[in-house]
Design an enzyme around this catalytic site. Structure first.
Site, PDB file in Angstrom:
ATOM      1  N   ASP A  75      -7.579  54.600  87.836  1.00 13.41           N
ATOM      2  CA  ASP A  75      -6.242  53.991  86.796  1.00 13.41           C
ATOM      3  C   ASP A  75      -5.541  53.042  87.798  1.00 13.41           C
ATOM      4  OD1 ASP A  75      -5.365  56.027  88.216  1.00 13.41           O
ATOM      5  OD2 ASP A  75      -4.432  57.094  86.305  1.00 13.41           O
ATOM      6  N   SER A  76      -5.610  53.120  89.206  1.00 11.98           N
ATOM      7  CA  SER A  76      -4.708  52.361  90.020  1.00 11.98           C
ATOM      8  C   SER A  76      -5.145  50.827  89.676  1.00 11.98           C
ATOM      9  CB  SER A  76      -5.701  52.497  91.375  1.00 11.98           C
ATOM     10  OG  SER A  76      -6.853  52.553  91.641  1.00 11.98           O
ATOM     11  N   ASP A 114     -11.791  57.356  85.642  1.00 12.17           N
ATOM     12  CA  ASP A 114     -10.612  57.712  85.651  1.00 12.17           C
ATOM     13  C   ASP A 114     -10.097  58.273  84.042  1.00 12.17           C
ATOM     14  OD1 ASP A 114      -9.033  59.096  87.383  1.00 12.17           O
ATOM     15  OD2 ASP A 114      -8.292  57.084  88.245  1.00 12.17           O
ATOM     16  N   LYS A 144     -12.945  61.686  86.186  1.00 10.20           N
ATOM     17  CA  LYS A 144     -11.883  62.208  87.398  1.00 10.20           C
ATOM     18  C   LYS A 144     -10.653  62.429  86.490  1.00 10.20           C
ATOM     19  CE  LYS A 144      -9.485  59.791  90.359  1.00 10.20           C
ATOM     20  NZ  LYS A 144      -7.898  60.168  90.010  1.00 10.20           N
ATOM     21  N   GLU A 146      -6.469  64.635  86.824  1.00 13.30           N
ATOM     22  CA  GLU A 146      -5.574  64.872  87.485  1.00 13.30           C
ATOM     23  C   GLU A 146      -5.285  66.387  87.413  1.00 13.30           C
ATOM     24  OE1 GLU A 146      -3.586  60.742  89.003  1.00 13.30           O
ATOM     25  OE2 GLU A 146      -2.334  62.346  88.251  1.00 13.30           O
ATOM     26  N   GLU A 213      -5.019  64.001  97.901  1.00  9.96           N
ATOM     27  CA  GLU A 213      -4.311  62.952  98.084  1.00  9.96           C
ATOM     28  C   GLU A 213      -2.711  63.350  98.763  1.00  9.96           C
ATOM     29  OE1 GLU A 213      -2.515  58.687  96.311  1.00  9.96           O
ATOM     30  OE2 GLU A 213      -3.817  60.318  94.848  1.00  9.96           O
TER      31      GLU A 213
END
Length: 296
Positions: A75-76, A114, A144, A146, A213
């Site tokens: 999502d970057s 993501d 992925k 978070e 991270e």
């Protein structure tokens, strides 16, 4: 046995570090996609591997040809492709579109899609619906998301349903507003213990890998040594099993400053800018298109 004597499906790519049996992630699998089982095997034999982000078929194909075993459709993309200030505005529709392009542009890499902000926090059932979209509509091989302990039940449900999950702990960019920025995570005894609990929780829930991270290098090494699944570091030192970078940072496309943990391996922003200026100058001067660029 040297590389030329290996079966074609196991011949390492140029620059790969072959094992005695040629079983490397980088360049070692050419007749199928890399799987989560390959990553687990790499952890057991102590082989490190690289992951890059990708957001379109063209650049994903370049990285695939280069032998990068895992590509993350992060999502970057919100920051470096879609013009958002953070990752928070990125939608499921955007992630499905970008992930599908990366899948179409590759043949070998494991593609991880993501889960954007708001696509899994409501409930495990919501997470399953959206993870299924990434797998069914885009064709990714894993997702992925978070969060550590707070996301463990969601990870467990997805894994039970057959969705491979890469967890992401430490600095979680989707929580930028709650964190007040992008601070290093895990400093101090209490924060370090929380990170270790998060890592254990997502592994126990079934995650096949854990992104760490912005974590102090010593702590990241301790977490890596305590887990049976691979860790993927980004600003977490050299002790992780793998490393990931945002490709536009790595290749020098990002404007302005980049995080201190980034190494720029090229300056593509200058290369493209120079090419655009030269093209414009030739158009203005009348030298392009020349005869060889015109039809008769």
């Amino acid at each position: 046995m040297n590389a030329s004597q290996l079966p074609p499906a196991q011949t390492p790519a140029a620059g790969a570090a072959p094992t005695s049996q040629g079983r490397t992630l980088y360049g070692g699998v050419t007749n199928r996609r890399v799987t989560v089982r390959d990553l687990a095997a790499a952890k057991r034999r102590g082989e490190r591997w690289a992951m890059l982000t990708a957001y379109d078929a063209l650049t994903a194909g370049v990285f695939d040809e280069a032998g990068i075993p895992v590509l993350l459709v992060g999502d970057s993309a919100g920051n470096c492709h879609l013009g958002y200030q953070t990752t928070v505005p990125v939608t499921m529709d955007e992630m499905v579109m970008l992930s599908a392009a990366v899948v179409r542009g590759t043949e070998r890499a494991l593609i991880v899609g993501d889960m954007p902000f708001g696509s899994y926090q409501e409930s495990p059932a919501q997470a399953l619906r959206n993870a299924a979209r990434l797998m069914k509509e885009a064709g990714v091989g894993a997702v992925k998301l978070e969060g550590g302990e707070r996301s463990a039940r969601t990870i467990e449900l997805l894994v039970e349903a057959g969705v491979p999950v890469m967890a992401h702990i430490g600095l979680t960019p989707q929580s930028v507003h709650a964190l007040g920025g992008y601070p290093v995570q895990g400093r101090g005894d209490e924060a370090a213990h929380k990170l270790q609990r998060d890592a254990k929780a997502v592994q126990q829930a079934g995650a096949f890998a854990v992104v760490l991270e912005a974590v102090p290098a010593e702590l990241a090494t301790q977490v890596t040594e305590s887990l049976s699944v691979p860790t993927v570091g980004i600003g977490a030192g050299a002790g992780c099993d793998a490393q990931v970078l945002v490709w536009t940072d790595m290749a020098g496309m990002t404007s302005g400053s980049v995080p201190s943990f980034v190494k720029q391996y090229a300056n593509l922003r200058k290369v493209l800018g120079d090419a655009a200026r030269e093209y414009a100058a030739e158009v203005l001067g009348g030298s392009f298109p020349a005869a060889e660029h015109s039809f008769k």
